[in-house]
Write an enzyme that holds these catalytic residues in place. Structure first.
Site, mmCIF file in Angstrom:
data_model
loop_
_atom_site.group_PDB
_atom_site.id
_atom_site.type_symbol
_atom_site.label_atom_id
_atom_site.label_comp_id
_atom_site.label_asym_id
_atom_site.label_seq_id
_atom_site.Cartn_x
_atom_site.Cartn_y
_atom_site.Cartn_z
ATOM 1 N N GLU A 160 0.847 -1.203 0.000
ATOM 2 C CA GLU A 160 0.000 0.000 0.000
ATOM 3 C C GLU A 160 0.887 1.260 0.000
ATOM 4 O O GLU A 160 1.948 1.271 0.630
ATOM 5 C CB GLU A 160 -0.843 -0.052 1.294
ATOM 6 C CG GLU A 160 -1.752 1.117 1.554
ATOM 7 C CD GLU A 160 -2.491 0.960 2.907
ATOM 8 O OE1 GLU A 160 -2.109 0.079 3.723
ATOM 9 O OE2 GLU A 160 -3.447 1.721 3.142
ATOM 10 N N CYS B 67 -5.151 -3.319 2.445
ATOM 11 C CA CYS B 67 -4.918 -3.394 3.890
ATOM 12 C C CYS B 67 -6.203 -3.585 4.703
ATOM 13 O O CYS B 67 -6.817 -4.623 4.643
ATOM 14 C CB CYS B 67 -4.102 -2.185 4.353
ATOM 15 S SG CYS B 67 -3.213 -2.536 5.892
ATOM 16 N N LYS C 93 -9.219 2.224 -2.135
ATOM 17 C CA LYS C 93 -9.512 1.612 -0.825
ATOM 18 C C LYS C 93 -10.839 2.130 -0.275
ATOM 19 O O LYS C 93 -11.037 3.347 -0.146
ATOM 20 C CB LYS C 93 -8.372 1.941 0.140
ATOM 21 C CG LYS C 93 -8.477 1.315 1.516
ATOM 22 C CD LYS C 93 -7.236 1.686 2.346
ATOM 23 C CE LYS C 93 -7.171 0.966 3.681
ATOM 24 N NZ LYS C 93 -5.936 1.307 4.420
HETATM 25 C C1 ACM Z 1 -4.070 -0.044 7.144
HETATM 26 O O1 ACM Z 1 -5.168 -0.141 6.605
HETATM 27 N N1 ACM Z 1 -3.069 0.560 6.544
HETATM 28 C C2 ACM Z 1 -3.842 -0.616 8.480
#
Ligand code: ACM
Length: 266
Positions: free
Chosen positions: A40, A144, A111
């Protein structure tokens, strides 16, 4: 079969030039594969002070050109790449992942589930849960903290994902329990590429891993080292959804019993 290369490294917050140089070194080491998976926010680092700090990084030339950089590397080296990156779209920032492939296919996921202070910086993803193709296989991308929401794993499974790519900046061990469980529940592979290092008060835990379709960890990197790890997967195994001789994990669902789920909105 698909040869995956995971890159685990320690980006420097806000220094996209430094990060691109480092990423180039690792991409070269990883290029003898079908698909390279980076963590990420690989080009920018993670723990921005505030939204203005993140925007100032997003406006740097090397951050703006990250897509072109990845696309050129992909074409020149005949390898597909998924990478988390800092995306600026108009006045909005997204925590996104790019997919580039040598034949010019391009995809993007933003995301959806934002973690902690990310809520002060990014807009939640608004591109849905697309699937992408490589060879004759289909895959989805989660970033993530998305891993904590079972609904999205299921949607990707029902859409026909053979594997999930999961660029991450994980800071707890929870994903190491949840991700293999989702792999079992949906019968697909999951490739989690995590970063290492410390930014401010948070430390990222490395241990990038691959879960097979039955939740076995078939590849794992160390907690605190940079590098590239190759793993060959057979995505065709994901097409077998029989968990016992008498149980198909999708056909045995009884959705009429799940309608209540839609009543529960935050
Ligand atoms: C995250 O979503 N970077 C913990």
């Amino acid at each position: 079969m698909l040869k995956i290369a995971q890159i685990q490294f320690n980006p420097k917050l806000g220094d996209c030039d430094f990060n691109l140089e480092k990423i180039t070194t690792f991409l070269k080491m990883a290029s003898n594969s079908d698909l390279i998976v980076l963590p990420e926010l690989a080009n920018s680092g993670y723990k921005f002070d505030n939204i203005d700090h993140a925007k100032s990084i997003a406006n740097t030339k090397s951050c703006i050109n990250y897509y072109r950089f990845l696309a050129n590397f992909s074409k020149d080296n005949n390898v597909s790449i998924v990478s988390g990156y800092l995306e600026k779209d108009g006045d909005d920032l997204y925590n996104s992942s790019l997919y580039v492939s040598p034949n010019g296919i391009f995809g993007k996921y933003r995301k959806i589930h934002l973690f902690m202070d990310e809520k002060n910086i990014f807009k939640p993803g608004n591109l849905g849960l697309p699937l992408f193709s490589i060879k004759n296989y289909k895959f989805g991308i989660l970033i993530c903290f998305d891993y904590l929401f079972p609904e999205i794993w299921r949607i990707m499974g029902l859409k026909g994902a053979d594997f999930i790519v999961h660029p991450s900046n994980l800071i707890t061990q929870n994903a190491y329990k949840v991700v293999p469980a989702q792999a079992i529940m949906n019968g697909y592979y999951v490739i989690t590429s995590n970063r290492i290092g410390t930014e401010g008060d948070i430390t990222f835990c490395g241990n990038s891993f691959v879960s097979d379709t039955r939740g076995n960890i078939i590849s794992e990197m160390e907690g605190n080292t940079e590098g590239v790890k190759f793993t060959t997967i057979n995505p065709l195994l994901s097409r077998n959804k029989m968990i016992t001789t008498g149980n198909h994990i999708f056909d045995d669902r009884l959705p009429d019993n799940y309608e209540e789920l839609l009543d529960y909105k935050a």
